[in-house]
Design a protein around this motif. Sequence first.
Motif, PDB file in Angstrom:
ATOM      1  N   CYS A 394     -11.594 -18.860   0.635  1.00  0.00           N
ATOM      2  CA  CYS A 394     -12.227 -17.785   0.232  1.00  0.00           C
ATOM      3  C   CYS A 394     -11.669 -16.734   0.963  1.00  0.00           C
ATOM      4  O   CYS A 394     -11.559 -15.615   0.425  1.00  0.00           O
ATOM      5  N   LEU A 395     -11.971 -16.806   2.433  1.00  0.00           N
ATOM      6  CA  LEU A 395     -11.505 -15.811   3.306  1.00  0.00           C
ATOM      7  C   LEU A 395      -9.872 -15.566   3.134  1.00  0.00           C
ATOM      8  O   LEU A 395      -9.442 -14.404   3.285  1.00  0.00           O
ATOM      9  N   ALA A 396      -9.358 -16.822   3.082  1.00  0.00           N
ATOM     10  CA  ALA A 396      -7.995 -16.639   3.131  1.00  0.00           C
ATOM     11  C   ALA A 396      -7.372 -15.749   1.821  1.00  0.00           C
ATOM     12  O   ALA A 396      -6.348 -14.929   1.749  1.00  0.00           O
ATOM     13  N   GLY A 397      -8.109 -15.810   0.693  1.00  0.00           N
ATOM     14  CA  GLY A 397      -8.112 -15.255  -0.405  1.00  0.00           C
ATOM     15  C   GLY A 397      -8.283 -13.751  -0.394  1.00  0.00           C
ATOM     16  O   GLY A 397      -7.935 -12.753  -0.920  1.00  0.00           O
ATOM     17  N   ALA A 398      -9.655 -13.687   0.320  1.00  0.00           N
ATOM     18  CA  ALA A 398     -10.289 -12.115   0.240  1.00  0.00           C
ATOM     19  C   ALA A 398      -9.857 -11.184   1.013  1.00  0.00           C
ATOM     20  O   ALA A 398      -9.353 -10.042   0.625  1.00  0.00           O
ATOM     21  N   LEU A 399      -9.157 -11.605   1.969  1.00  0.00           N
ATOM     22  CA  LEU A 399      -8.377 -10.676   3.040  1.00  0.00           C
ATOM     23  C   LEU A 399      -7.273 -10.044   2.245  1.00  0.00           C
ATOM     24  O   LEU A 399      -7.271  -8.985   2.155  1.00  0.00           O
ATOM     25  N   PRO A 400      -6.256 -10.808   1.923  1.00  0.00           N
ATOM     26  CA  PRO A 400      -5.139 -10.089   1.521  1.00  0.00           C
ATOM     27  C   PRO A 400      -5.362  -9.336  -0.168  1.00  0.00           C
ATOM     28  O   PRO A 400      -4.592  -8.259  -0.307  1.00  0.00           O
ATOM     29  N   ALA A 401      -6.160  -9.810  -0.711  1.00  0.00           N
ATOM     30  CA  ALA A 401      -6.813  -9.301  -2.115  1.00  0.00           C
ATOM     31  C   ALA A 401      -7.344  -7.906  -1.797  1.00  0.00           C
ATOM     32  O   ALA A 401      -6.992  -6.973  -2.483  1.00  0.00           O
ATOM     33  N   ARG A 402      -8.031  -7.897  -0.848  1.00  0.00           N
ATOM     34  CA  ARG A 402      -8.733  -6.323  -0.314  1.00  0.00           C
ATOM     35  C   ARG A 402      -7.430  -5.342  -0.049  1.00  0.00           C
ATOM     36  O   ARG A 402      -7.485  -4.323  -0.220  1.00  0.00           O
ATOM     37  N   ARG A 403      -6.522  -6.088   0.633  1.00  0.00           N
ATOM     38  CA  ARG A 403      -5.476  -5.405   0.931  1.00  0.00           C
ATOM     39  C   ARG A 403      -4.733  -4.716  -0.080  1.00  0.00           C
ATOM     40  O   ARG A 403      -4.246  -3.590  -0.145  1.00  0.00           O
ATOM     41  N   ALA A 404      -4.595  -5.777  -1.109  1.00  0.00           N
ATOM     42  CA  ALA A 404      -3.624  -5.294  -2.387  1.00  0.00           C
ATOM     43  C   ALA A 404      -4.379  -4.226  -3.013  1.00  0.00           C
ATOM     44  O   ALA A 404      -3.835  -3.534  -3.524  1.00  0.00           O
ATOM     45  N   VAL A 405      -5.576  -4.374  -3.136  1.00  0.00           N
ATOM     46  CA  VAL A 405      -6.404  -3.314  -4.234  1.00  0.00           C
ATOM     47  C   VAL A 405      -6.651  -1.866  -3.557  1.00  0.00           C
ATOM     48  O   VAL A 405      -6.781  -0.955  -4.177  1.00  0.00           O
ATOM     49  N   LYS A 406      -6.431  -2.032  -2.153  1.00  0.00           N
ATOM     50  CA  LYS A 406      -6.253  -0.694  -1.418  1.00  0.00           C
ATOM     51  C   LYS A 406      -5.329   0.096  -1.822  1.00  0.00           C
ATOM     52  O   LYS A 406      -5.232   1.477  -1.567  1.00  0.00           O
ATOM     53  N   LEU A 407      -3.803  -0.570  -2.103  1.00  0.00           N
ATOM     54  CA  LEU A 407      -2.949   0.091  -2.374  1.00  0.00           C
ATOM     55  C   LEU A 407      -3.423   0.953  -3.806  1.00  0.00           C
ATOM     56  O   LEU A 407      -4.004   0.404  -4.535  1.00  0.00           O
ATOM     57  N   ASN A 408      -2.598   2.132  -3.973  1.00  0.00           N
ATOM     58  CA  ASN A 408      -2.862   2.518  -5.463  1.00  0.00           C
ATOM     59  C   ASN A 408      -2.021   1.694  -6.337  1.00  0.00           C
ATOM     60  O   ASN A 408      -0.763   1.453  -5.849  1.00  0.00           O
ATOM     61  N   PRO A 409      -2.057   1.848  -7.414  1.00  0.00           N
ATOM     62  CA  PRO A 409      -1.249   1.302  -8.485  1.00  0.00           C
ATOM     63  C   PRO A 409       0.160   1.721  -8.111  1.00  0.00           C
ATOM     64  O   PRO A 409       1.177   0.669  -8.344  1.00  0.00           O
ATOM     65  N   VAL A 410       0.349   2.840  -7.888  1.00  0.00           N
ATOM     66  CA  VAL A 410       1.885   3.454  -7.820  1.00  0.00           C
ATOM     67  C   VAL A 410       2.840   2.638  -6.743  1.00  0.00           C
ATOM     68  O   VAL A 410       3.973   1.890  -6.764  1.00  0.00           O
ATOM     69  N   GLU A 411       1.889   2.405  -5.550  1.00  0.00           N
ATOM     70  CA  GLU A 411       2.555   1.855  -4.330  1.00  0.00           C
ATOM     71  C   GLU A 411       2.770   0.446  -4.511  1.00  0.00           C
ATOM     72  O   GLU A 411       3.681  -0.116  -4.312  1.00  0.00           O
ATOM     73  N   ALA A 412       1.578  -0.208  -5.214  1.00  0.00           N
ATOM     74  CA  ALA A 412       1.803  -1.699  -5.564  1.00  0.00           C
ATOM     75  C   ALA A 412       3.085  -1.855  -6.376  1.00  0.00           C
ATOM     76  O   ALA A 412       3.688  -2.724  -6.278  1.00  0.00           O
ATOM     77  N   LEU A 413       3.349  -0.863  -7.336  1.00  0.00           N
ATOM     78  CA  LEU A 413       4.180  -1.105  -8.465  1.00  0.00           C
ATOM     79  C   LEU A 413       5.643  -0.959  -7.879  1.00  0.00           C
ATOM     80  O   LEU A 413       6.826  -1.825  -8.093  1.00  0.00           O
ATOM     81  N   ARG A 414       5.627  -0.227  -6.641  1.00  0.00           N
ATOM     82  CA  ARG A 414       6.855  -0.089  -6.002  1.00  0.00           C
ATOM     83  C   ARG A 414       7.382  -1.025  -5.076  1.00  0.00           C
ATOM     84  O   ARG A 414       8.281  -1.002  -4.361  1.00  0.00           O
ATOM     85  N   HIS A 415       6.202  -1.962  -4.875  1.00  0.00           N
ATOM     86  CA  HIS A 415       6.477  -2.960  -3.893  1.00  0.00           C
ATOM     87  C   HIS A 415       7.712  -3.719  -4.223  1.00  0.00           C
ATOM     88  O   HIS A 415       7.838  -4.280  -5.190  1.00  0.00           O
ATOM     89  N   GLU A 416       8.330  -4.290  -3.058  1.00  0.00           N
ATOM     90  CA  GLU A 416       9.753  -4.841  -3.187  1.00  0.00           C
ATOM     91  C   GLU A 416       9.165  -6.414  -3.122  1.00  0.00           C
ATOM     92  O   GLU A 416       8.903  -6.790  -2.100  1.00  0.00           O
TER      93      GLU A 416
END
Lengths: 416, 250
Positions: A394-416
């Motif tokens: 749960c924790l292992a999922g929650a931490l990176p998930a929180r990080r991912a949604v903190k990005l705005n969609p544009v930044e996430a889409l540009r991710h390599e």
Amino acid sequence: MGSTRQGFALMWKFLGRGRSRPASILLAVAWGTLSMMLLMGFGEGLRRQMAMGQQGLGNDPVILWSGATTKQWEGLKAGREVRFTKDDVAALRRGVPAIDDLAGEYSRWAVDLRWGTTSVSAHLTGVMPCYEHVRTHIPRPGGRFINDIDQAQGRRVLFLGPELATKLFGSAKPVGQTVFVRGVPFTVIGVMINKQQNGMYGGPDIAKANIPVSTFENMFGEGQFDNILYTVKAPATTKDVEPQVREVFARRQHFDPTDESALHFWDTVKNREMGDKIARGMEVFMGVVGGMTLLVAGVGLANMMFVMVQRRTREIGMQMAIGAHRRAVTSQIVGEALVLAAMGGYLGIGLSWLLVEGLMRVPVKSEALQFLGKPTLSIPMGVITAMALVGIGCLAGALPARRAVKLNPVEALRHE
Amino acid sequence: MNDDLIIRMQDVTKVYKSGSVELEALSGLNLSIAAGEMISIIGASGSGKSTLMNLMGCLDVPSRGLYEFGGREVAKLNPEELADLRNRSIGFVFQAFHLLPHATARENVEMPLLFAGMPAKKRRERALAMLGKVGLGARAEHLPTQLSGGEMQRVAIARALANGPRVILADEPTGNLDSRSGKGILALFHQLHREGVTIILITHDLQLARTCSRIVELRDGRLVHDGADLPPAPTEVDEDEGGFGERAAG
Ligand SMILES: Nc1ncnc2c1ncn2[C@@H]1O[C@H](COP(=O)(O)OP(=O)(O)OP(=O)(O)O)[C@@H](O)[C@H]1O
Ligand SMILES: [Mg+2]
């Protein structure tokens, strides 16, 4: 709440589709659970084996043998043998109130036992009724141990160890049969249950024949006891009772109470306490190793989840662009971690069960393996392990998930 | 005409900060787009086209200035309201398609419908209808890897159309396609435009831009042309024959 449901629905739909990463996460969790279960299972099996073997000798008896003096005393020379008689036992009973059960024991090697045409040579002991609990001479159903009336009347009754009973009777029912002990007829009143026995004297109890002390005296004449056995009302105090016992014998048989070789004590309480300590130490060790296993599995799980989310950042950006709420994204990731951890835990528990069952089917005669005992998989342990892994997942999922949604969609889409 | 404005930008500026370096990608932009328009945004690589599209698409917020989408000030919406706005009112078409690789064409098109809370059965029907509309009715259960580039972009367009958006924002939709597929996609946009969907097409392909009724040119983050015709030369954009997106994106 709707977003969470959407996330779970998506996760469930695409779970494991053409993705190797989730499979490796699942296997990692399964491996962690399996290691943990086996570790704990073998630990528990070993502990039970030790406890059982400990109990085999009895419930905290002290066994006393006589020796010879090595010190001069009251004008008497050294080297005199100490003797155990009925009067000595009676004196002990009077002189040491801390003693609970008390018995003198006779024993004789290679006594001929005969049933019908079968003849067996066995170790015969003369014992007291208290042996039933003090020396765990527990009868199988359908039989009984020697009781006070047998002892008082000197009845010719015989209580057999299970191994001896099989030798003598094969598959026939022993209780009620007449067995000739040195040509004298005895009635079999009971057979002992089979038991594990680590500590022993005069051979294992399963191979012995037991008759009342009084009957033994009638047959062989009243003589010296081969040993004395007693328990103490508070088992923890056997050490303090020992000098009192020495004192009684020293006074009666005129030897120096500090003469160590006059009497030999086998204090099984001390053994048991040592065994308990080893068992406790083992539990701590297993706990530490298990904890470390869990930790390593947890760190691995967290790392894998992290990498997986990294790889999917653009996917996450796309989902947010087309209208996923942040909760729909995090619930996908946390949900996936939960499902993988739960499935991995389940798989690990299942595999460890199969492994242990398989191992039990293999007939082993090796002493080392027998000493390991039967690995005992504990359900609570499995549940705790699985829950810990699910929590970590749960924790292992929650931490990176929180990080991912903190990005705005544009930044996430540009991710390599 | 004013109530029919979908997009209204007043003095919009976007500044990117990376460390201590600040880069003004858009400067003081004024732009209004009405419902039913088909507009192309052109400009050299790095001129700020994608930045503008991200702002118009409510994927990002301006650093300064006012931006209203359908009369609502975007800066005042929280992330969830923005997500809903994108989900219901905006359809995105990206150069890189951005399809889920392990989901079928239909499942990809169902995604925005799922986030809109539509039940599974209706989702399926709607997705199949949209795939039919883009000419992929027969490929609904194919994975993206089993489709050509042009077909993948059609799936993306079907996904953009799924919730019946007011506007479609397409950033270099033909950038990864050969000229034949590119023409097909363009024809599809024209068809949607005739059906009343507002189309905003970002490109640096002038042949493509020329087919739109309104052309806006950006240069270094500033609006330098806004009219029915191509801007007069000089422009940094190539204009060689048949140059359908041959020029790689910068
Ligand atoms: N996230 C960002 N962080 C920092 N700088 C950025 C970011 N996104 C874009 N830029 C910069 O802003 C300027 C405008 O970029 P933008 O992507 O909008 O250009 P474009 O017109 O879309 O170019 P192209 O035709 O190559 O796609 C460029 O100089 C770019 O380097
Ligand atoms: Mg761009």
